[in-house]
Write a protein that holds these residues in place. Structure first.
Motif, PDB file in Angstrom:
ATOM      1  N   VAL A  10       0.834  -1.208   0.000  1.00 34.99           N
ATOM      2  CA  VAL A  10       0.000   0.000   0.000  1.00 34.99           C
ATOM      3  C   VAL A  10       0.869   1.259   0.000  1.00 34.99           C
ATOM      4  N   ALA A  11       1.959   1.249   0.756  1.00 34.61           N
ATOM      5  CA  ALA A  11       2.846   2.421   0.801  1.00 34.61           C
ATOM      6  C   ALA A  11       3.437   2.713  -0.570  1.00 34.61           C
ATOM      7  N   VAL A  12       3.888   1.682  -1.281  1.00 32.52           N
ATOM      8  CA  VAL A  12       4.445   1.888  -2.619  1.00 32.52           C
ATOM      9  C   VAL A  12       3.347   2.355  -3.579  1.00 32.52           C
ATOM     10  N   ALA A  13       2.149   1.778  -3.456  1.00 30.20           N
ATOM     11  CA  ALA A  13       1.037   2.182  -4.314  1.00 30.20           C
ATOM     12  C   ALA A  13       0.672   3.649  -4.093  1.00 30.20           C
ATOM     13  N   GLU A  14       0.738   4.112  -2.852  1.00 31.83           N
ATOM     14  CA  GLU A  14       0.398   5.506  -2.542  1.00 31.83           C
ATOM     15  C   GLU A  14       1.472   6.460  -3.019  1.00 31.83           C
ATOM     16  N   ASP A  15       2.737   6.106  -2.795  1.00 36.66           N
ATOM     17  CA  ASP A  15       3.842   7.013  -3.127  1.00 36.66           C
ATOM     18  C   ASP A  15       4.285   6.900  -4.575  1.00 36.66           C
ATOM     19  N   ARG A  16       3.916   5.770  -5.247  1.00 36.84           N
ATOM     20  CA  ARG A  16       4.358   5.523  -6.620  1.00 36.84           C
ATOM     21  C   ARG A  16       5.889   5.594  -6.731  1.00 36.84           C
ATOM     22  N   HIS A  17       6.564   5.205  -5.655  1.00 37.85           N
ATOM     23  CA  HIS A  17       8.024   5.335  -5.622  1.00 37.85           C
ATOM     24  C   HIS A  17       8.565   4.458  -4.494  1.00 37.85           C
ATOM     25  N   PHE A  18       9.514   3.572  -4.804  1.00 39.96           N
ATOM     26  CA  PHE A  18      10.043   2.672  -3.786  1.00 39.96           C
ATOM     27  C   PHE A  18      10.872   3.411  -2.750  1.00 39.96           C
ATOM     28  N   THR A  19      11.704   4.360  -3.191  1.00 38.62           N
ATOM     29  CA  THR A  19      12.576   5.068  -2.243  1.00 38.62           C
ATOM     30  C   THR A  19      11.762   5.871  -1.240  1.00 38.62           C
ATOM     31  N   ARG A  20      10.765   6.626  -1.730  1.00 30.38           N
ATOM     32  CA  ARG A  20       9.951   7.432  -0.818  1.00 30.38           C
ATOM     33  C   ARG A  20       9.152   6.545   0.135  1.00 30.38           C
ATOM     34  N   ALA A  21       8.622   5.441  -0.400  1.00 27.57           N
ATOM     35  CA  ALA A  21       7.862   4.531   0.458  1.00 27.57           C
ATOM     36  C   ALA A  21       8.758   3.918   1.533  1.00 27.57           C
ATOM     37  N   ALA A  22       9.979   3.549   1.166  1.00 28.99           N
ATOM     38  CA  ALA A  22      10.914   2.973   2.139  1.00 28.99           C
ATOM     39  C   ALA A  22      11.254   3.981   3.227  1.00 28.99           C
ATOM     40  N   GLU A  23      11.435   5.231   2.844  1.00 30.42           N
ATOM     41  CA  GLU A  23      11.746   6.277   3.833  1.00 30.42           C
ATOM     42  C   GLU A  23      10.574   6.473   4.788  1.00 30.42           C
ATOM     43  N   ARG A  24       9.369   6.456   4.240  1.00 29.87           N
ATOM     44  CA  ARG A  24       8.190   6.654   5.086  1.00 29.87           C
ATOM     45  C   ARG A  24       7.990   5.479   6.044  1.00 29.87           C
ATOM     46  N   LEU A  25       8.271   4.275   5.560  1.00 35.34           N
ATOM     47  CA  LEU A  25       8.105   3.088   6.397  1.00 35.34           C
ATOM     48  C   LEU A  25       9.299   2.847   7.312  1.00 35.34           C
ATOM     49  N   MET A  26      10.383   3.600   7.064  1.00 34.69           N
ATOM     50  CA  MET A  26      11.634   3.447   7.821  1.00 34.69           C
ATOM     51  C   MET A  26      12.187   2.026   7.695  1.00 34.69           C
ATOM     52  N   VAL A  27      12.223   1.542   6.450  1.00 33.55           N
ATOM     53  CA  VAL A  27      12.852   0.263   6.134  1.00 33.55           C
ATOM     54  C   VAL A  27      13.823   0.507   4.984  1.00 33.55           C
ATOM     55  N   SER A  28      14.716  -0.449   4.754  1.00 34.92           N
ATOM     56  CA  SER A  28      15.655  -0.306   3.643  1.00 34.92           C
ATOM     57  C   SER A  28      14.927  -0.516   2.328  1.00 34.92           C
ATOM     58  N   GLN A  29      15.418   0.148   1.275  1.00 38.34           N
ATOM     59  CA  GLN A  29      14.774  -0.009  -0.026  1.00 38.34           C
ATOM     60  C   GLN A  29      14.899  -1.448  -0.515  1.00 38.34           C
ATOM     61  N   SER A  30      16.048  -2.074  -0.242  1.00 37.18           N
ATOM     62  CA  SER A  30      16.231  -3.464  -0.676  1.00 37.18           C
ATOM     63  C   SER A  30      15.253  -4.388   0.057  1.00 37.18           C
ATOM     64  N   GLY A  31      15.026  -4.121   1.346  1.00 37.58           N
ATOM     65  CA  GLY A  31      14.071  -4.930   2.106  1.00 37.58           C
ATOM     66  C   GLY A  31      12.651  -4.748   1.607  1.00 37.58           C
ATOM     67  N   LEU A  32      12.306  -3.499   1.252  1.00 38.73           N
ATOM     68  CA  LEU A  32      10.967  -3.228   0.715  1.00 38.73           C
ATOM     69  C   LEU A  32      10.776  -3.927  -0.626  1.00 38.73           C
ATOM     70  N   SER A  33      11.790  -3.844  -1.487  1.00 39.67           N
ATOM     71  CA  SER A  33      11.707  -4.485  -2.800  1.00 39.67           C
ATOM     72  C   SER A  33      11.558  -5.998  -2.651  1.00 39.67           C
ATOM     73  N   ALA A  34      12.293  -6.559  -1.711  1.00 37.73           N
ATOM     74  CA  ALA A  34      12.219  -8.001  -1.488  1.00 37.73           C
ATOM     75  C   ALA A  34      10.826  -8.402  -0.993  1.00 37.73           C
ATOM     76  N   SER A  35      10.232  -7.576  -0.136  1.00 39.57           N
ATOM     77  CA  SER A  35       8.894  -7.849   0.376  1.00 39.57           C
ATOM     78  C   SER A  35       7.869  -7.838  -0.745  1.00 39.57           C
ATOM     79  N   ILE A  36       7.971  -6.877  -1.652  1.00 37.65           N
ATOM     80  CA  ILE A  36       7.029  -6.782  -2.774  1.00 37.65           C
ATOM     81  C   ILE A  36       7.225  -7.960  -3.726  1.00 37.65           C
ATOM     82  N   ARG A  37       8.491  -8.325  -3.993  1.00 41.27           N
ATOM     83  CA  ARG A  37       8.743  -9.467  -4.885  1.00 41.27           C
ATOM     84  C   ARG A  37       8.177 -10.752  -4.301  1.00 41.27           C
TER      85      ARG A  37
END
Length: 304
Positions: A10-37
């Motif tokens: 949902v965070a990525v869908a709202e921000d339309r951007h992995f980096t911004r979503a990762a910053e908002r969630l306070m997680v690493s971008q690589s961890g966020l990408s892995a979660s989505i994959r």
């Protein structure tokens, strides 16, 4: 499928951007990408189209977003319900409203709510009634003050706040200002109209009434706030058909009753999700509305 994955999605869908979503969630971008994959593998469908500049939802992603938002809203409501049983109302109240809604003074209502429930974070969004209904149904808003656009459904229920007729506002020097007879839609044919965005309640009410009367009209000047509409009318750039209570906001304008509207009336409501999905904060706000407090709607609101 884990709640954490849905939150990431949902965070990525709202921000339309992995980096911004990762910053908002306070997680690493690589961890966020892995979660989505991982979520995409489980669902066996791509959820996003990724480019170097932006991220957009696929058809599968759009379908998941509706359900993910609803699931997360229900989880939040469950947490807040447990806290309420323990005697503490906390969490978030996400409220939507149109401008200048009849039947409730929104700012005064929220001030009274905050005095009673200081641990609840209030979030407010202002937009048109159509969008508000969609956001309450999707779980993005706990409730909204809006114009009735359709009957209640299994995703939306309503509490009536107020009903009133529509009124014509025009410049004192306009030809209509001296009219001695009560106006009907036919009398306004060919006039230049100032009106709101098509999603707004007053615009929808006017369009329905003129269509029922068989009168065509064109909106030449379209705005998204009440005071801009009144300014344009005050400069004699057009006339406006608005809920009756708007006339008190600009006494310098001529206000003329409008008949021949059939059964069309401007009705404002509080929109809520089904009873089982209504958050404790939303319940508390509706309860405050129904008291004898000055923020209450006239004549007492009744659920429909």
């Amino acid at each position: 499928m884990e709640l954490r994955q849905l939150q990431h999605f949902v965070a990525v869908a709202e921000d339309r951007h992995f980096t911004r979503a990762a910053e908002r969630l306070m997680v690493s971008q690589s961890g966020l990408s892995a979660s989505i994959r991982s979520l995409e593998r489980e669902l066996r469908a791509p959820l996003f189209v990724r480019t170097t500049r932006r991220v957009t939802l696929t058809e599968a992603g759009r379908a998941l977003l509706v359900e993910a938002e609803r699931i997360l809203a229900q989880v939040r409501s469950a947490h807040e319900a447990v806290a309420a049983v323990q005697g503490v109302l906390r969490g978030t109240l996400a409220l939507g409203t149109e401008q200048c809604i009849a039947g409730v003074h929104v700012a005064r209502l929220l001030a009274a709510f905050r005095r009673r429930h200081p641990d609840v974070e209030i979030r407010l969004r202002q937009t048109g009634s159509g969008a508000l209904a969609e956001e309450v149904a999707a779980g993005r808003l706990d409730l909204a003050f809006a114009y009735r656009t359709e009957p209640d459904t299994d995703q939306l229920r309503s509490v009536s706040l107020a009903g009133e007729p529509m009124t014509v506002l025009c410049h004192p020097g306009h030809r209509l200002a001296s009219a001695t007879a009560v106006l009907a839609p036919n009398d306004l044919a060919g006039e230049v109209f100032v009106d709101f965005h098509p999603d707004w309640g007053p615009r929808r009410t006017t369009e329905a009434a003129f269509a029922a009367a068989g009168v065509r009209r064109a909106v030449a000047l379209e705005v998204n706030d009440v005071h801009s509409l009144l300014d344009l009318v005050e400069e004699n750039l057009g006339i406006a058909v608005v809920p009756r209570h708007f006339r008190h906001k600009r006494p310098s304008l001529a206000a003329l009753p409008l008949k021949g509207m059939g059964e069309t009336e401007y009705e404002t409501i509080a929109l809520l999700p089904p009873e089982r999905a209504t958050s404790p904060a939303a319940r508390a706000l509706v309860a405050l509305l129904a008291t004898a407090d000055p923020v209450s709607p006239p004549a007492g609101a009744q659920a429909r």
